[in-house]
Design a protein around this motif. Sequence first.
Motif, PDB file in Angstrom:
ATOM      1  N   LEU A 125       9.172   1.445  -3.326  1.00 44.56           N
ATOM      2  CA  LEU A 125       9.611   0.090  -3.673  1.00 44.56           C
ATOM      3  C   LEU A 125       9.305  -0.907  -2.554  1.00 44.56           C
ATOM      4  O   LEU A 125       8.891  -2.046  -2.820  1.00 44.56           O
ATOM      5  CB  LEU A 125      11.105   0.091  -3.980  1.00 44.56           C
ATOM      6  CG  LEU A 125      11.493   0.664  -5.344  1.00 44.56           C
ATOM      7  CD1 LEU A 125      12.989   0.950  -5.405  1.00 44.56           C
ATOM      8  CD2 LEU A 125      11.091  -0.300  -6.462  1.00 44.56           C
ATOM      9  N   ALA A 126       9.491  -0.502  -1.306  1.00 48.38           N
ATOM     10  CA  ALA A 126       9.201  -1.403  -0.185  1.00 48.38           C
ATOM     11  C   ALA A 126       7.735  -1.834  -0.206  1.00 48.38           C
ATOM     12  O   ALA A 126       7.412  -3.003   0.037  1.00 48.38           O
ATOM     13  CB  ALA A 126       9.539  -0.729   1.137  1.00 48.38           C
ATOM     14  N   SER A 127       6.843  -0.898  -0.516  1.00 47.79           N
ATOM     15  CA  SER A 127       5.418  -1.252  -0.552  1.00 47.79           C
ATOM     16  C   SER A 127       5.110  -2.199  -1.700  1.00 47.79           C
ATOM     17  O   SER A 127       4.283  -3.117  -1.550  1.00 47.79           O
ATOM     18  CB  SER A 127       4.565   0.011  -0.673  1.00 47.79           C
ATOM     19  OG  SER A 127       4.683   0.608  -1.952  1.00 47.79           O
ATOM     20  N   LEU A 128       5.765  -2.015  -2.834  1.00 49.19           N
ATOM     21  CA  LEU A 128       5.552  -2.922  -3.967  1.00 49.19           C
ATOM     22  C   LEU A 128       6.031  -4.333  -3.631  1.00 49.19           C
ATOM     23  O   LEU A 128       5.411  -5.329  -4.038  1.00 49.19           O
ATOM     24  CB  LEU A 128       6.272  -2.384  -5.201  1.00 49.19           C
ATOM     25  CG  LEU A 128       5.711  -1.076  -5.790  1.00 49.19           C
ATOM     26  CD1 LEU A 128       6.588  -0.603  -6.938  1.00 49.19           C
ATOM     27  CD2 LEU A 128       4.267  -1.256  -6.252  1.00 49.19           C
ATOM     28  N   ILE A 129       7.123  -4.423  -2.877  1.00 46.54           N
ATOM     29  CA  ILE A 129       7.613  -5.738  -2.460  1.00 46.54           C
ATOM     30  C   ILE A 129       6.645  -6.382  -1.465  1.00 46.54           C
ATOM     31  O   ILE A 129       6.340  -7.574  -1.550  1.00 46.54           O
ATOM     32  CB  ILE A 129       9.028  -5.615  -1.859  1.00 46.54           C
ATOM     33  CG1 ILE A 129      10.027  -5.238  -2.968  1.00 46.54           C
ATOM     34  CG2 ILE A 129       9.449  -6.911  -1.180  1.00 46.54           C
ATOM     35  CD1 ILE A 129      11.420  -4.920  -2.460  1.00 46.54           C
ATOM     36  N   ILE A 130       6.154  -5.590  -0.522  1.00 43.00           N
ATOM     37  CA  ILE A 130       5.171  -6.105   0.443  1.00 43.00           C
ATOM     38  C   ILE A 130       3.953  -6.654  -0.291  1.00 43.00           C
ATOM     39  O   ILE A 130       3.429  -7.732   0.038  1.00 43.00           O
ATOM     40  CB  ILE A 130       4.766  -4.997   1.438  1.00 43.00           C
ATOM     41  CG1 ILE A 130       5.932  -4.708   2.397  1.00 43.00           C
ATOM     42  CG2 ILE A 130       3.506  -5.382   2.215  1.00 43.00           C
ATOM     43  CD1 ILE A 130       5.750  -3.446   3.221  1.00 43.00           C
ATOM     44  N   GLU A 131       3.511  -5.954  -1.299  1.00 39.88           N
ATOM     45  CA  GLU A 131       2.356  -6.413  -2.061  1.00 39.88           C
ATOM     46  C   GLU A 131       2.669  -7.683  -2.850  1.00 39.88           C
ATOM     47  O   GLU A 131       1.829  -8.583  -2.966  1.00 39.88           O
ATOM     48  CB  GLU A 131       1.879  -5.298  -2.992  1.00 39.88           C
ATOM     49  CG  GLU A 131       1.293  -4.115  -2.243  1.00 39.88           C
ATOM     50  CD  GLU A 131       0.805  -2.998  -3.130  1.00 39.88           C
ATOM     51  OE1 GLU A 131       0.120  -2.091  -2.619  1.00 39.88           O
ATOM     52  OE2 GLU A 131       1.107  -3.024  -4.343  1.00 39.88           O
TER      53      GLU A 131
END
Length: 398
Positions: free
Chosen positions: A211-217
């Motif tokens: 989820l953190a990576s999806l938010i970063i993207e």
Amino acid sequence: MISRRTGLAATAAALLTGASGPAAKAAAPHRADRIGGRLQSDVDAILATGATGVLAEVQSAHGRTTARAGTAGLRTPHHPVPWDSSYRIGSDTKTFTATLALQLAGEGRLALTDTVERWLPGAVRGNGNDGRRITIANLLRQTSGLNDYLAVSPDAADAFTPDGYRRARFRPTTPENQLKAALSRPPLWVPDAEHPARERRWGYSNTNYVLASLIIEQVTGNPWAQEIHDRIIEPLGLRRTFTPGTSPYLPRPTATAYTWFPGCARPTDTTLAFGGGADGSVISTTHDHGVFLRALMSGRLLRPAQLSAMKETVVAEDWVAAPGVRYGLGIAWRPVAGSDGGIWFHGGTHLGIVSESGVTPDGARAATSATFTLRMGDPAQDAQNLAALRLVDRALTG
């Protein structure tokens, strides 16, 4: 990206032998006598637990010291582990991902108190899961209560068999499928509705970093891998560190990664493997990893406020092997005898690879190691883990 807590000790397989001989010990090219001798002794101790190959490095402003033991592969017992071998650092990737999120927070592009719902509307819903009550801080600190997709995936049991590994090694999974698996079960808990970022309950879950990576993207408009490269890898000159995407291959030089699956009498070569994403896919070397850790703790990658936030911890009660561990934002702390400030670390496990490392609070000194053996369900793995922790502790307090 196997869990660094009870899951590793509970799942790991049999003692590897036959790693002795001419290749078991080799002189290091960068070595002060006292420090190098101690590091070599500690690397040999990891090998003695049954590992096939070990590589370690200690670095500071005064230079670096390296040591190795064991073979590049059981089929070539006279070939030592190559210096500067590439390996999957597993969950040590999480520290990279947390650093990205904190850089964006320092730029005012997101806030740690932002909810998942704000950036990914409707993504975390169903079976009692609620993205409106999970903040970015909860994700990075592992206090969200979300299930670990690795543990609840319908393919989880099959994945930890030789045949399951061979079927899956060329099959990448998507963040969407990982999230779907995690949300198929009720959460372990849901953070407080009024102050979710203050949640103190802790549970290790790779889903948090998906989820953190999806938010970063969502925030940057770029792939997570591009942000890792542009913000960390390139500025630090990490020439042997990269994100492999869907490729299961490792660049040379490297050593064979062996996994003893539960109930198997022989190890399986698990060097080829899909590495996952922001929760565990980074490939690096002991040298590059040490450079990253020192840069992080010395303030080269984060502003003071964000580095301070990274070090705000909660108790991680079920962390394997090391007592007294507290988990911050993508990095953990543990007390170490002889060190007033303890050390910062994470640790990563992938099929056939165990990465153990640590760094002093000021970034003055870092120790990194790679052991090319994983034994699922075998007490010998606990002995290997303890020996690796001892190497790091001695290197940072000596």
